[in-house]
Structure formats: C-alpha cells, structure tokens
Design an enzyme around this catalytic site. Structure first.
Site, PDB file in Angstrom:
ATOM      1  N   SER A 118       0.812  -1.547   0.084  1.00  0.00           N
ATOM      2  CA  SER A 118       0.297   0.226   0.137  1.00  0.00           C
ATOM      3  C   SER A 118       0.824   1.600  -0.214  1.00  0.00           C
ATOM      4  O   SER A 118       0.130   1.853   0.132  1.00  0.00           O
ATOM      5  CB  SER A 118      -1.004   0.566   0.785  1.00  0.00           C
ATOM      6  OG  SER A 118      -0.342  -0.455   2.374  1.00  0.00           O
ATOM      7  N   HIS A 139      -2.130  -2.362  -6.497  1.00  0.00           N
ATOM      8  CA  HIS A 139      -2.740  -2.053  -5.432  1.00  0.00           C
ATOM      9  C   HIS A 139      -4.313  -3.245  -5.688  1.00  0.00           C
ATOM     10  O   HIS A 139      -4.886  -1.289  -5.137  1.00  0.00           O
ATOM     11  CB  HIS A 139      -2.242  -1.145  -5.109  1.00  0.00           C
ATOM     12  CG  HIS A 139      -2.757  -0.439  -3.212  1.00  0.00           C
ATOM     13  ND1 HIS A 139      -2.724   0.971  -2.916  1.00  0.00           N
ATOM     14  CD2 HIS A 139      -3.031  -1.537  -2.362  1.00  0.00           C
ATOM     15  CE1 HIS A 139      -2.892   0.810  -1.908  1.00  0.00           C
ATOM     16  NE2 HIS A 139      -2.956  -0.060  -1.130  1.00  0.00           N
ATOM     17  N   GLU A 151      -5.117   0.165  -7.962  1.00  0.00           N
ATOM     18  CA  GLU A 151      -3.587   1.082  -7.789  1.00  0.00           C
ATOM     19  C   GLU A 151      -2.910   0.418  -8.533  1.00  0.00           C
ATOM     20  O   GLU A 151      -1.728   0.128  -8.188  1.00  0.00           O
ATOM     21  CB  GLU A 151      -3.669   1.845  -7.061  1.00  0.00           C
ATOM     22  CG  GLU A 151      -2.939   2.767  -7.024  1.00  0.00           C
ATOM     23  CD  GLU A 151      -2.381   3.949  -5.552  1.00  0.00           C
ATOM     24  OE1 GLU A 151      -2.643   3.397  -5.347  1.00  0.00           O
ATOM     25  OE2 GLU A 151      -2.637   4.827  -5.714  1.00  0.00           O
ATOM     26  N   ASN A 189      -3.012   6.409  -0.854  1.00  0.00           N
ATOM     27  CA  ASN A 189      -2.897   5.958   0.778  1.00  0.00           C
ATOM     28  C   ASN A 189      -2.208   7.703   0.510  1.00  0.00           C
ATOM     29  O   ASN A 189      -3.031   8.408   2.432  1.00  0.00           O
ATOM     30  CB  ASN A 189      -2.537   5.183   1.286  1.00  0.00           C
ATOM     31  CG  ASN A 189      -3.391   4.264   1.444  1.00  0.00           C
ATOM     32  OD1 ASN A 189      -3.827   3.919   1.875  1.00  0.00           O
ATOM     33  ND2 ASN A 189      -2.677   2.552   1.014  1.00  0.00           N
TER      34      ASN A 189
HETATM   35  N1  CAA Z   1     -16.502 -10.439  -0.164  1.00  0.00           N
HETATM   36  C1  CAA Z   1     -17.826 -10.202  -1.125  1.00  0.00           C
HETATM   37  N2  CAA Z   1     -18.500  -9.371  -1.211  1.00  0.00           N
HETATM   38  C2  CAA Z   1     -18.906  -8.405   0.020  1.00  0.00           C
HETATM   39  C3  CAA Z   1     -17.711  -8.299   0.973  1.00  0.00           C
HETATM   40  C4  CAA Z   1     -16.754  -9.194   0.618  1.00  0.00           C
HETATM   41  N3  CAA Z   1     -15.348  -9.359   2.006  1.00  0.00           N
HETATM   42  N4  CAA Z   1     -17.649  -7.687   1.859  1.00  0.00           N
HETATM   43  C5  CAA Z   1     -18.941  -7.088   1.360  1.00  0.00           C
HETATM   44  N5  CAA Z   1     -19.755  -7.611   0.638  1.00  0.00           N
HETATM   45  C6  CAA Z   1     -20.454  -7.227  -0.179  1.00  0.00           C
HETATM   46  C7  CAA Z   1     -21.557  -7.855   0.479  1.00  0.00           C
HETATM   47  O1  CAA Z   1     -22.582  -8.725   0.449  1.00  0.00           O
HETATM   48  C8  CAA Z   1     -22.676  -6.375  -0.331  1.00  0.00           C
HETATM   49  O2  CAA Z   1     -23.187  -6.814  -1.110  1.00  0.00           O
HETATM   50  P1  CAA Z   1     -24.604  -5.733  -1.849  1.00  0.00           P
HETATM   51  O3  CAA Z   1     -25.179  -4.577  -1.480  1.00  0.00           O
HETATM   52  O4  CAA Z   1     -24.445  -6.260  -3.640  1.00  0.00           O
HETATM   53  O5  CAA Z   1     -25.759  -6.415  -1.171  1.00  0.00           O
HETATM   54  C9  CAA Z   1     -21.817  -4.903  -0.057  1.00  0.00           C
HETATM   55  O6  CAA Z   1     -20.262  -6.063  -0.250  1.00  0.00           O
HETATM   56  C10 CAA Z   1     -22.159  -4.179   0.950  1.00  0.00           C
HETATM   57  O7  CAA Z   1     -22.062  -4.897   2.072  1.00  0.00           O
HETATM   58  P2  CAA Z   1     -22.757  -4.692   3.284  1.00  0.00           P
HETATM   59  O8  CAA Z   1     -23.934  -5.107   3.112  1.00  0.00           O
HETATM   60  O9  CAA Z   1     -21.876  -5.828   4.572  1.00  0.00           O
HETATM   61  O10 CAA Z   1     -22.333  -3.677   4.221  1.00  0.00           O
HETATM   62  P3  CAA Z   1     -21.632  -1.659   3.662  1.00  0.00           P
HETATM   63  O11 CAA Z   1     -22.974  -1.412   3.404  1.00  0.00           O
HETATM   64  O12 CAA Z   1     -21.638  -1.178   4.898  1.00  0.00           O
HETATM   65  O13 CAA Z   1     -20.497  -2.250   2.940  1.00  0.00           O
HETATM   66  C11 CAA Z   1     -18.569  -2.105   2.591  1.00  0.00           C
HETATM   67  C12 CAA Z   1     -19.530  -2.385   3.365  1.00  0.00           C
HETATM   68  C13 CAA Z   1     -18.079  -1.773   1.211  1.00  0.00           C
HETATM   69  C14 CAA Z   1     -16.967  -2.521   2.831  1.00  0.00           C
HETATM   70  C15 CAA Z   1     -18.361  -0.032   3.057  1.00  0.00           C
HETATM   71  O14 CAA Z   1     -19.100  -0.182   4.439  1.00  0.00           O
HETATM   72  C16 CAA Z   1     -17.126   0.363   1.890  1.00  0.00           C
HETATM   73  O15 CAA Z   1     -17.251   0.379   0.552  1.00  0.00           O
HETATM   74  N6  CAA Z   1     -17.001   1.015   2.798  1.00  0.00           N
HETATM   75  C17 CAA Z   1     -15.542   1.900   2.280  1.00  0.00           C
HETATM   76  C18 CAA Z   1     -13.905   0.439   1.985  1.00  0.00           C
HETATM   77  C19 CAA Z   1     -12.108   1.317   1.356  1.00  0.00           C
HETATM   78  O16 CAA Z   1     -12.609   2.296   2.014  1.00  0.00           O
HETATM   79  N7  CAA Z   1     -11.894   0.786   0.950  1.00  0.00           N
HETATM   80  C20 CAA Z   1     -10.719   0.874   0.552  1.00  0.00           C
HETATM   81  C21 CAA Z   1      -9.850   0.410   2.259  1.00  0.00           C
HETATM   82  S1  CAA Z   1      -8.496   1.675   2.195  1.00  0.00           S
HETATM   83  C22 CAA Z   1      -7.921   0.247   1.608  1.00  0.00           C
HETATM   84  O17 CAA Z   1      -8.013  -0.899   0.882  1.00  0.00           O
HETATM   85  C23 CAA Z   1      -6.558   0.212   1.471  1.00  0.00           C
HETATM   86  C24 CAA Z   1      -5.222   0.724   1.959  1.00  0.00           C
HETATM   87  O18 CAA Z   1      -3.915   0.368   1.497  1.00  0.00           O
HETATM   88  C25 CAA Z   1      -5.209   0.710   3.536  1.00  0.00           C
END
Ligand code: CAA
Length: 281
Positions: A118, A139, A151, A189
């Site tokens: 990352s 990424h 990315e 990031n």
């Molecule tokens: N695998 C498959 N499907 C998944 C899943 C997984 N691990 N996690 C969630 N889902 C699916 C769910 O089944 C759901 O599908 P539907 O909407 O079609 O029913 C959908 O994703 C949304 O999930 P939830 O309903 O459980 O919960 P939510 O609406 O609160 O969404 C989330 C959860 C997708 C995590 C959302 O909150 C989100 O987008 N959060 C931000 C995530 C983010 O910013 N990620 C980047 C982090 S930074 C990074 O990763 C890089 C780094 O270098 C630090």
C-alpha cells in the site's frame, strides 16, 4: 495469463485469490502458515456464499471458483509454474524484500512479479530481483471482491509491456486500473491517510466524538464509512505504518502519525481485528 500465485493468505491475499479464481484463473495461494491457509479458504467460501445469496453468481460458480485454488506452504513449489505472482505479505519492507528474492529465484524468467503493497517503494523491491522491468505494484482495495479500483504502480524500471499487461489483466478481472508512478503512499494512501490522521487529531483534541466525526464525513462527503471507522477497518497498525513510510519518504512532518494513533497501536488497540480501536467490536 492462466495461472497465478498469491503469496500471503491474509485479508488482502484471500480477497485477491477469490477474485482471480472467480474469473477462471488457476490460483496457487501460498502462506508459510498452514492454519492461515485454512482460514483463508473458509473466508473465501463465506464471501462466495454472500455472492450466491445475492444471486450475482450461482452455486455451481462457487464450487468451480473454489476448485481453482490450490494451497501451498512453500514459495519454491507454489511459484514455479505461474505467469504472475502477487505478493500480499505483511507491510514491512524487509519481509517483502526477502520474499521477493525467493520468488525471483524460483519463478519462471518470464513471470511478472507484482506486489499489493500500500505504500512501499516498488523500485526498491524491484532492485532485489534480477528482473526489475517485470516488477510492478498492483494495489487492491479492501474488501477486494467489492472494490473496483486497482492502483497500478510503475517502478522506475517497470517496462511498458509489463504495465500494459497488468492494465489489461485488471480489466479482465472486471476491475478498473488507475496507473500511477512510484512515490511514498502512491496516490490512494497519500490522500486517504492524511484525512484519517486529521480525523484522529480532531478526535484527540476533543473537537467531537468518534461517531459524530464519522457521521459528518458520511453525510457531508458521501463516504461509505467515516475516517475513524475506516481506520479501524484497515487496522490502526497498518495506518501508522503507511504514515511512517510517507513521513520518512517525503521527510515532511505533515505525514507524522498523530500521537494518539501511536499510543493506540502501542496499546494493541488495532481496530476490528483486535476487537477495539476507535470503536468496540
Ligand atoms: N466479499 C464479497 N462481498 C462483500 C464483502 C466481501 N469481503 N464485503 C462486503 N461485501 C458485499 C456485501 O455482500 C454487500 O453486497 P450488496 O450490497 O450487493 O448486498 C455489499 O458488499 C455491501 O456490504 P454490506 O451490506 O455488508 O455493508 P455496507 O453496505 O456497509 O458496505 C463496505 C461495506 C463495502 C465495506 C462499505 O462500507 C465500504 O465501501 N467501505 C469503504 C471501504 C474502503 O474505503 N476500502 C478501502 C480501504 S483502503 C485499502 O484497502 C487500501 C489500503 O492500502 C489501506
């Protein structure tokens, strides 16, 4: 490309294996820890179930995807016959360099070596291999099966052919590639972590409570999660590591981790994975 290997079976590694297997690639999932591999397969199984329940895939697709994944505890055997290796090990440059050296010595000469780092320099990781033109950053974002972005980071020596191949592959996965150059934190990031760090500063100064800070960013900026909830989800240790890498890399104090973040990591309050961060789980 038909066969790939993923090194590291943690949250990112199992998500990457999931996505490739679902798109029909044979995947060698490698981790020195056999119980981590078992846990990863269970997680992939559960996450495929979510997709079956939603109707985006059927039960047969799930079985086929799981059959595509073979687990290995040895890098030597797991990378020997693949076209691409994606390293998704711990975010520590010495560990990654040592893994890259091993992958480089056992993979086919034409194999592309990617890292899911990352923030660590792609150029530095490439330099420990004998094939720097075939080393690239790929990424993925968490949760990998859901997030569209990959990315793509070109190191100083990454060839145009390598970069184009990985862009095309990312499209094949149904994800959207965004190509950037190598710099601490890349783009994702470099922009995300200062926001999270600022939210921690505001919280530690008592400007507002965690839930209100998150609510402001969710309602006001249409973010799916607020910055403190997202920090807990990413892992506070990971956030601190990335800020440290940018702080050291740019020699600029604006990236220095907030003292509260440092204290929370020292106290073992790392977020969702330890049951407590800015919230309790
Ligand atoms: N695998 C498959 N499907 C998944 C899943 C997984 N691990 N996690 C969630 N889902 C699916 C769910 O089944 C759901 O599908 P539907 O909407 O079609 O029913 C959908 O994703 C949304 O999930 P939830 O309903 O459980 O919960 P939510 O609406 O609160 O969404 C989330 C959860 C997708 C995590 C959302 O909150 C989100 O987008 N959060 C931000 C995530 C983010 O910013 N990620 C980047 C982090 S930074 C990074 O990763 C890089 C780094 O270098 C630090």
């Amino acid at each position: 490309m038909k066969k790939i290997a993923v090194v590291g079976a943690g949250t990112m590694g199992n998500g990457i294996a999931h996505v490739f297997a679902q798109k029909g690639f044979a995947v060698n999932l490698i981790d020195s820890n056999a119980s981590a591999l078992e846990k990863a397969i269970n997680t992939i199984d559960k996450n495929l179930d979510r997709q079956v329940n939603k109707g985006t895939i059927n039960a047969e697709d799930k079985v086929i995807a799981l059959q595509q994944i073979t687990t290995f505890t040895s890098i030597e055997i797991g990378v020997s016959d693949v076209d691409l290796v994606i390293e998704a090990a711990t975010e520590n440059s010495e560990i990654k360099k040592s893994i890259f050296k091993q992958i480089d010595s056992f993979a086919k000469p034409e194999c592309i070596l990617a890292t899911n780092t990352s923030s660590i320099s792609i150029t530095q990781l490439a330099a420990v291999t004998a094939r720097p033109s075939k080393v690239i950053g790929m990424h993925f974002m968490n949760p990998v099966p859901v997030m569209k972005l990959v990315e793509i980071i070109n190191g100083k020596e990454t060839s145009e052919t390598t970069s184009n191949t990985i862009v095309e592959l990312t499209n094949q996965l149904g994800k959207i590639p965004c190509v950037v150059q190598d710099a601490p934190g890349f783009i994702a990031n470099r922009i995300l972590m200062p926001m999270i760090n600022e939210a921690i500063h505001a919280f530690s100064e008592g400007i507002s409570d965690a839930a209100t800070i998150d609510q402001i960013m969710k309602l006001g900026m249409a973010h799916p999660m607020g910055p403190l909830q997202l920090a807990d989800y990413i892992g506070l240790d990971v956030c601190k590591n990335i800020l440290d890498i940018m702080h050291n890399g740019f020699k600029n104090d604006k990236y220095a981790p907030c003292p509260l973040l440092i204290k929370m990591v020292e106290a073992g309050k790392l977020g969702v994975k330890t049951g407590e961060g800015f919230y309790k789980y």
